[in-house]
Write a protein that holds these residues in place. Structure first.
Motif, PDB file in Angstrom:
ATOM      1  N   TRP A 453       0.819  -1.208   0.000  1.00 11.45           N
ATOM      2  CA  TRP A 453       0.000   0.000   0.000  1.00 11.45           C
ATOM      3  C   TRP A 453       0.853   1.258   0.000  1.00 11.45           C
ATOM      4  O   TRP A 453       0.326   2.371  -0.097  1.00 11.45           O
ATOM      5  N   TYR A 454       2.171   1.095   0.070  1.00 12.94           N
ATOM      6  CA  TYR A 454       3.070   2.242  -0.072  1.00 12.94           C
ATOM      7  C   TYR A 454       3.085   2.756  -1.513  1.00 12.94           C
ATOM      8  O   TYR A 454       3.455   3.902  -1.770  1.00 12.94           O
ATOM      9  N   LEU A 455       2.742   1.893  -2.475  1.00 16.70           N
ATOM     10  CA  LEU A 455       2.845   2.230  -3.894  1.00 16.70           C
ATOM     11  C   LEU A 455       1.489   2.646  -4.443  1.00 16.70           C
ATOM     12  O   LEU A 455       0.450   2.091  -4.088  1.00 16.70           O
ATOM     13  N   ASP A 456       1.515   3.636  -5.349  1.00 18.84           N
ATOM     14  CA  ASP A 456       0.260   4.055  -5.961  1.00 18.84           C
ATOM     15  C   ASP A 456      -0.056   3.185  -7.172  1.00 18.84           C
ATOM     16  O   ASP A 456       0.647   2.204  -7.459  1.00 18.84           O
ATOM     17  N   ALA A 457      -1.109   3.555  -7.908  1.00 22.31           N
ATOM     18  CA  ALA A 457      -1.576   2.720  -9.020  1.00 22.31           C
ATOM     19  C   ALA A 457      -0.526   2.560 -10.112  1.00 22.31           C
ATOM     20  O   ALA A 457      -0.529   1.566 -10.849  1.00 22.31           O
TER      21      ALA A 457
END
Length: 505
Positions: A453-457
């Motif tokens: 969840w640290y990374l965006d789409a």
């Protein structure tokens, strides 16, 4: 806009960030402010998350404000009820209640370019403010997956952050979806009550023992009598975590030793080789947040628990179907699927001078100057903004650094004088973000081989700070006016329809 009250500063949210901002404003001599809170009480995520077993994974004496030490923490790792009680005490100690406006959820914030102010519409009335400090936090809006057939499920469904305490789990068949920080606390807390617990695990987590213990009366008495001992304890906890940072940010290979500790922790509790195989991650430890629990693995090894090593893909009545085709009949579904972090819903409600929302501007990924200011949104700041999160330490440290930045921001407005606003220059935001992302390339969060969840789409890390908390504090100690455009009202006389003019900082 309907009749409203004008304040110098409007703070959005009353969790750690919002209450911290309110305390800092009062300490700076600013009393013309309100704290707008959508709920009926303070606490933020520690108010909303009341699920069984809810507790912090950061030591108590580090997970508290430096300006409000608590010598009476009952445990080394505090539970939700103790942290919420602490925030209530902070509210009372610093006289914040007159500033609180409960049941006032922000629906829309619009920048008035003529008056150089924010017009704020809430469910509890309307306000305008010279400056907005958004402290809604990244863990405030639960994220529910779009599962086909979920609307046909005849049983109970809720998210861990919206726990239904009126629903009795005893004797029920319960599914827990997710294996993050909430799930590893919920599973051992409810396992003994339920008839059957099915854990849907899309990705296993690395779990280390939780070195929690009661803090005895004598120990607490020493902290009360000798306040420097509380400060010393906090300093030691901080220093240890600062020394760990380079393993996460520069030398992920050094984390191999920690992986071995985690595997031994699992082996002690889980004797079944097949279950151990399901629970063993295939990515570098630290890529996702390292979880702490001494009860999670023992609970999973119990005969009434089934671990499905696959994500939930479909619901057919009372039957849950996993991606691997396995099925489970359940009476209740608990989603422990996290929050909207890289797509914060508050961004959809912030409207800039050209009618664009912050969500529009951030559609390609969140970015803010020093984690606080977004270009095109004057006199708007965020606490726990883009790339201010931590993977191994206390967010209170980062919040206090951002409060330093907020305080100097307001001082700079005073020095500039008159009706004035600061707008982060796009070039400054890009330069800051470029430096952050360049440093991010070698960190375990980007190279560890996981999806988190640290990374965006788009796969960009817009969440974590790739350095020490001391580095961030130095970077946010002062506002550099060269990084901002200064906006002034052309005519400050009431009723003249003043225009905005930009001057070089």
């Amino acid at each position: 806009m309907a009749e409203h009250e004008h304040v110098r500063v409007a703070v959005i949210g009353s969790g750690f960030g919002g209450l911290g901002a309110a305390v800092r404003l009062r300490r700076e001599g600013i009393t013309d402010f309100v704290v707008l809170e959508r709920a009926g009480g303070v606490g933020g995520t520690w108010r909303d998350n009341s699920y069984p077993g809810c507790a912090c994974d950061v030591p108590s004496h580090l997970y508290s404000f430096s300006f409000a030490p608590n010598p009476d923490w009952p445990r080394s790792f505090s539970g939700q009820e103790h942290i919420r009680a602490y925030l209530e005490r902070v509210t009372d100690t610093f006289g914040l209640r007159p500033h609180l406006r409960f049941n006032a959820e922000v629906k829309r914030m619009t920048w008035d370019a003529e008056r150089l102010r924010w017009d704020i519409e809430t469910t509890g009335g309307n306000w305008s403010a010279d400056v907005v400090v958004s402290a809604t936090g990244p863990l405030s809006e639960p994220k529910l997956p779009d599962v086909p057939g979920l609307d046909t499920f005849p049983g109970k469904v809720f998210h861990s952050a919206r726990w239904d305490h009126d629903y009795d789990l005893r004797g029920k068949r319960v599914a827990v979806i997710g294996t993050g920080a909430s799930a590893i606390q919920i599973v051992p807390s409810v396992q003994k009550q339920v008839e059957k617990l099915t854990l849907f695990q899309r990705t296993p987590a690395w779990v280390l023992p939780r070195m929690d213990r009661p803090i005895g009366a004598a120990e607490r008495a020493v902290h009360r009598a000798l306040p420097f001992t509380t400060k010393l304890r906090r300093g030691l906890l901080w220093g240890i975590r600062e020394l760990q940072v380079q393993a996460f940010t520069k030398h992920p290979g050094e984390l191999g030793f920690v992986e071995q500790l985690a595997k031994r922790n699992m082996a002690r509790a889980v004797k079944d080789p097949a279950l151990r195989a399901k629970l063993t991650p295939d990515y570098r430890i630290g890529c996702k947040r390292i979880l702490l629990s001494s009860t999670y693995y023992p609970a999973l090894a119990q005969p009434n628990v089934d671990v499905v090593a696959s994500g939930l893909t479909e619901v057919r009545g009372s039957t849950l179907v996993a991606a691997d085709g396995s099925e489970a009949e359940v009476d209740a579904i608990v989603f422990s699927t996290g929050f909207h972090v890289t797509d914060m819903p508050i961004a959809e409600r912030v409207v800039g001078p050209e009618g664009k929302t912050l969500a529009d501007v951030w559609s390609g990924g969140m970015q803010a100057l020093r984690g606080a200011s977004a270009a095109g949104f004057p006199n708007w700041m965020t606490i726990i903004g883009p790339n201010t999160g931590l993977g191994n330490s206390s967010m209170i440290l980062m919040i206090e650094s951002q409060l330093n930045y907020m305080a100097d921001y307001l001082r700079q407005l005073d020095v500039l004088g008159g009706r004035v606003a600061l707008d982060a220059r796009p070039s400054a935001v890009r330069a800051w973000n470029h430096r952050v992302q360049e440093r991010m390339k070698r960190t375990v969060w980007n190279t560890g081989g996981c999806t988190s969840w640290y990374l965006d789409a788009s796969g960009r890390n817009t969440t974590i700070w790739p350095g020490t908390t001391a580095e961030f504090r130095r970077a946010t100690r002062r506002v550099d006016l060269a990084e901002y455009a200064v906006l002034r009202a052309a005519d400050a006389r009431p009723g003249t329809g003043a225009e905005s003019a930009e001057v070089a900082a």
